[in-house]
Scaffold this motif. Sequence first.
Motif, PDB file in Angstrom:
ATOM      1  N   ARG A 180     -35.994 -34.847  11.766  1.00  0.00           N
ATOM      2  CA  ARG A 180     -36.336 -33.620  12.469  1.00  0.00           C
ATOM      3  C   ARG A 180     -35.763 -33.591  13.878  1.00  0.00           C
ATOM      4  O   ARG A 180     -35.755 -34.584  14.587  1.00  0.00           O
ATOM      5  N   ALA A 181     -35.285 -32.434  14.260  1.00  0.00           N
ATOM      6  CA  ALA A 181     -34.885 -32.185  15.641  1.00  0.00           C
ATOM      7  C   ALA A 181     -35.914 -31.210  16.217  1.00  0.00           C
ATOM      8  O   ALA A 181     -36.103 -30.129  15.673  1.00  0.00           O
ATOM      9  N   ALA A 182     -36.618 -31.619  17.237  1.00  0.00           N
ATOM     10  CA  ALA A 182     -37.630 -30.752  17.837  1.00  0.00           C
ATOM     11  C   ALA A 182     -37.428 -30.722  19.342  1.00  0.00           C
ATOM     12  O   ALA A 182     -37.044 -31.714  19.943  1.00  0.00           O
ATOM     13  N   TYR A 183     -37.670 -29.595  19.927  1.00  0.00           N
ATOM     14  CA  TYR A 183     -37.501 -29.469  21.362  1.00  0.00           C
ATOM     15  C   TYR A 183     -38.470 -28.442  21.899  1.00  0.00           C
ATOM     16  O   TYR A 183     -38.986 -27.603  21.181  1.00  0.00           O
ATOM     17  N   GLN A 184     -38.717 -28.541  23.180  1.00  0.00           N
ATOM     18  CA  GLN A 184     -39.574 -27.568  23.846  1.00  0.00           C
ATOM     19  C   GLN A 184     -38.754 -26.942  24.953  1.00  0.00           C
ATOM     20  O   GLN A 184     -37.998 -27.614  25.646  1.00  0.00           O
ATOM     21  N   VAL A 185     -38.873 -25.659  25.087  1.00  0.00           N
ATOM     22  CA  VAL A 185     -38.185 -24.965  26.167  1.00  0.00           C
ATOM     23  C   VAL A 185     -39.173 -24.060  26.872  1.00  0.00           C
ATOM     24  O   VAL A 185     -40.144 -23.598  26.279  1.00  0.00           O
ATOM     25  N   SER A 186     -38.926 -23.826  28.123  1.00  0.00           N
ATOM     26  CA  SER A 186     -39.800 -22.899  28.833  1.00  0.00           C
ATOM     27  C   SER A 186     -39.414 -21.469  28.520  1.00  0.00           C
ATOM     28  O   SER A 186     -40.244 -20.576  28.584  1.00  0.00           O
ATOM     29  N   ALA A 187     -38.160 -21.258  28.159  1.00  0.00           N
ATOM     30  CA  ALA A 187     -37.711 -19.911  27.798  1.00  0.00           C
ATOM     31  C   ALA A 187     -36.414 -20.014  27.011  1.00  0.00           C
ATOM     32  O   ALA A 187     -35.541 -20.806  27.351  1.00  0.00           O
ATOM     33  N   LEU A 188     -36.294 -19.226  25.965  1.00  0.00           N
ATOM     34  CA  LEU A 188     -35.066 -19.172  25.181  1.00  0.00           C
ATOM     35  C   LEU A 188     -34.072 -18.238  25.868  1.00  0.00           C
ATOM     36  O   LEU A 188     -34.473 -17.338  26.618  1.00  0.00           O
ATOM     37  N   PRO A 189     -32.787 -18.398  25.587  1.00  0.00           N
ATOM     38  CA  PRO A 189     -31.796 -17.498  26.175  1.00  0.00           C
ATOM     39  C   PRO A 189     -32.094 -16.039  25.853  1.00  0.00           C
ATOM     40  O   PRO A 189     -32.582 -15.719  24.761  1.00  0.00           O
ATOM     41  N   ARG A 190     -31.829 -15.197  26.810  1.00  0.00           N
ATOM     42  CA  ARG A 190     -31.996 -13.740  26.675  1.00  0.00           C
ATOM     43  C   ARG A 190     -33.407 -13.308  26.309  1.00  0.00           C
ATOM     44  O   ARG A 190     -33.616 -12.237  25.746  1.00  0.00           O
TER      45      ARG A 190
END
Length: 113
Positions: A84-94
Amino acid sequence: MSAIIRKIIHTAAAPGAIGPYSQAVVVDRTMYISGQLGMDVLSGQLVAGGVQAQAKQALINMGEILKAAGCGYENVFTCNFPARAAYQVSALPRGGLVEIEAIAVLGPITDSS
């Protein structure tokens, strides 16, 4: 040792990369598909309708990338899942609400026991 072939996959039928990355990369017979947003390829904007509409469009975009590599959704793991590839972002592009990525194997797949 023989060289491993790497090929960049690009199609105008899916939105282009927003940053310094490729839509997908094939290494030998494995394809790594970058995260896809629910963007309309013609307008370059996120589709209206919330997370469900964006998820549907992201999968349509992914399908176009798969097609550009000569395969389809049947080549994306649907059982016997890969790591699995998992990530957290504060905001996605656009301002995207969902982003979907995939790993696909080109060619017929046979599972070993």
